[in-house]
Each structure stands twice: as C-alpha cells, then as structure tokens.
Design a protein around this motif. Structure first.
Motif, PDB file in Angstrom:
ATOM      1  N   UNK A  63       0.859  -1.185   0.000  1.00 16.70           N
ATOM      2  CA  UNK A  63       0.000   0.000   0.000  1.00 16.70           C
ATOM      3  C   UNK A  63       0.894   1.233   0.000  1.00 16.70           C
ATOM      4  N   UNK A  64       0.497   2.271  -0.729  1.00 22.86           N
ATOM      5  CA  UNK A  64       1.306   3.482  -0.858  1.00 22.86           C
ATOM      6  C   UNK A  64       0.689   4.619  -0.052  1.00 22.86           C
ATOM      7  N   UNK A  65       1.517   5.284   0.735  1.00 22.42           N
ATOM      8  CA  UNK A  65       1.122   6.502   1.448  1.00 22.42           C
ATOM      9  C   UNK A  65       2.110   7.598   1.057  1.00 22.42           C
ATOM     10  N   UNK A  66       1.627   8.562   0.260  1.00 23.20           N
ATOM     11  CA  UNK A  66       2.490   9.642  -0.231  1.00 23.20           C
ATOM     12  C   UNK A  66       2.544  10.801   0.744  1.00 23.20           C
ATOM     13  N   UNK A  67       3.658  11.525   0.682  1.00 22.09           N
ATOM     14  CA  UNK A  67       3.806  12.807   1.366  1.00 22.09           C
ATOM     15  C   UNK A  67       3.932  13.869   0.278  1.00 22.09           C
ATOM     16  N   UNK A  73      -1.204  11.634   1.825  1.00 17.13           N
ATOM     17  CA  UNK A  73      -2.235  11.459   0.800  1.00 17.13           C
ATOM     18  C   UNK A  73      -3.505  10.839   1.354  1.00 17.13           C
ATOM     19  N   UNK A  74      -3.418  10.151   2.488  1.00 17.13           N
ATOM     20  CA  UNK A  74      -4.601   9.574   3.139  1.00 17.13           C
ATOM     21  C   UNK A  74      -4.583   9.949   4.613  1.00 17.13           C
ATOM     22  N   UNK A  75      -5.650  10.635   5.044  1.00 17.80           N
ATOM     23  CA  UNK A  75      -5.743  10.957   6.478  1.00 17.80           C
ATOM     24  C   UNK A  75      -5.984   9.703   7.292  1.00 17.80           C
ATOM     25  N   UNK A  76      -6.768   8.760   6.730  1.00 14.65           N
ATOM     26  CA  UNK A  76      -6.940   7.429   7.316  1.00 14.65           C
ATOM     27  C   UNK A  76      -6.559   6.407   6.253  1.00 14.65           C
ATOM     28  N   UNK A  77      -5.712   5.466   6.625  1.00 15.32           N
ATOM     29  CA  UNK A  77      -5.289   4.426   5.688  1.00 15.32           C
ATOM     30  C   UNK A  77      -5.578   3.054   6.295  1.00 15.32           C
ATOM     31  N   UNK A  78      -6.712   2.432   5.949  1.00 15.15           N
ATOM     32  CA  UNK A  78      -6.995   1.080   6.443  1.00 15.15           C
ATOM     33  C   UNK A  78      -6.248   0.038   5.610  1.00 15.15           C
ATOM     34  N   UNK A 138      -0.144  14.350   9.794  1.00 13.59           N
ATOM     35  CA  UNK A 138      -0.557  13.197  10.583  1.00 13.59           C
ATOM     36  C   UNK A 138      -1.438  12.292   9.725  1.00 13.59           C
ATOM     37  N   UNK A 139      -1.269  11.000   9.914  1.00 12.28           N
ATOM     38  CA  UNK A 139      -2.128  10.016   9.262  1.00 12.28           C
ATOM     39  C   UNK A 139      -2.359   8.882  10.251  1.00 12.28           C
TER      40      UNK A 139
END
Length: 203
Positions: A63-67, A73-78, A138-139
């Motif tokens: 899963x990708x979470x970008x800055x 890129x996602x405030x919540x990442x399930x 924050x995420x």
C-alpha cells in the motif's frame, strides 16, 4: 506439461460465481455530531466503517502513502494485517516518518524526493504516523483483520461489498474520537442499509 481437467475448471468457476452471488452488501451513512451537541459537523468524511469476526489474507502488493504538499495522501489508511506500506516523499524537500505506537515504534529518518521506505504492519491496531519536520502532518494507519471496510465520503456514505453470510461486529471509528459498535448478521444475498450517528469527543 500440465493438463487441467475441464470439469474442475468449470467447477471452480461455478464456485467463484456462486460465492459472489451469495455474498451480502452493507450500505449507509455515518453522521458525525459535534462534541457535546446534537448538531452535525459540516463534513462527515474521515470515518472508517469495518467488520470484525472474520480474517482474510492480505494482498501481496504494498500500500502506498504519499507525502505531498506537506500532507499525507490519506488521512486514514486502512490495511489488512500483514500488509506493508510504502512511505513516498513526493515533495522537493525532505520528509520524515515515525510512529510512537507501543507495538511498533519506528523512525525512518529523513529522505529526499521520489524516495520511499517500507514498513510491515503485522499486528492489529491504530497507528498514528507523523513527520518530525512538519508537525501538522498526521495520518492514521488502521490495521484490520480483513478487507471488509469502507471509508466515508464527505456526505458520510459508505459501502462494503461481497460480505460472506455470517455474524460479525460492525465498528465505526472517526479521527475525532467518535465510535460505534454493534452486532450484525448477514444472510446470503442481503442488502442491508444502516444509518449511524456518532458523537465525536474532540471538536
């Protein structure tokens, strides 16, 4: 050279089709109320609706979470337990990633644009992710036991599909502290609609 029996191929296709036909669906809306008030917020996003009581195998793809623009890129990442997250820096300046969660404390250091570092999450829970350079970033990474979850949109709408028949716990969690939990039972081919109100504790 391997040979495949045509009957077995047809059987597995039928089984896949039958499983999809027999699965249930959950739709609805989450209304988020202001703290100590019956008045709703203007934006009902940032709520996570999910089921517990069943485990599924996580996808092998990360899963990708970008800055980007000093934001995640996602405030919540399930994600599902066992998945890994790639933390990409898409800004021209350096970023950092760290978490102080008791089950997984880590600090990935500072790294420049178009580079990433990977973290595997193999324990259930809610992990707050920060950047020590930009304190407003924050995420929340939420590690779940299955992929039966949905994030709400700004109107509070959610949709969870292909749920196997059975008994589960329905959960709702909002970044501002509102929570909800209730037992829910799905029969084959069910289309259930559930409207939920939660009162947050922070705003």
């Amino acid at each position: 050279m391997k040979y495949y029996h045509p009957f077995l191929t047809v059987f597995f296709l039928y089984l896949l089709f039958w499983t999809n036909v027999q699965s249930a669906e959950l739709v609805g809306k989450v209304t988020v109320l202001k703290k100590d008030s019956l008045n709703p917020l203007n934006d009902f996003s940032h709520s996570l609706v999910y089921l517990t009581g069943i485990s599924t195998i996580p996808e092998t793809k990360n899963v990708v979470l970008n800055q980007k623009n000093k934001q995640f890129s996602s405030r919540i990442l399930p994600i599902v337990k066992g998945q890994s997250v790639e933390f990409w820096n898409r800004d021209v300046f350096k970023h950092n990633i760290f978490s102080t969660h008791v089950n997984k404390q880590f600090d990935l250091g500072r790294y420049p644009k178009d580079q990433y570092k990977t973290v595997n999450f193999n324990q259930l829970g809610k992990y707050k992710i920060y950047c020590n350079i930009h304190q407003k970033m924050i995420s929340d990474i939420i590690v779940l036991e299955n992929h039966y979850f949905s994030l709400t949109d700004k109107m509070g709408n959610y949709n969870i599909k292909n749920i196997p028949a059975g008994k589960y716990q329905l959960h709702v969690w909002n970044i501002y502290g509102g929570e909800f939990e209730q037992e829910i039972i799905f029969k084959a081919n069910d289309m259930l609609e559930k409207q939920i109100k939660i009162a947050n504790t922070k705003i």
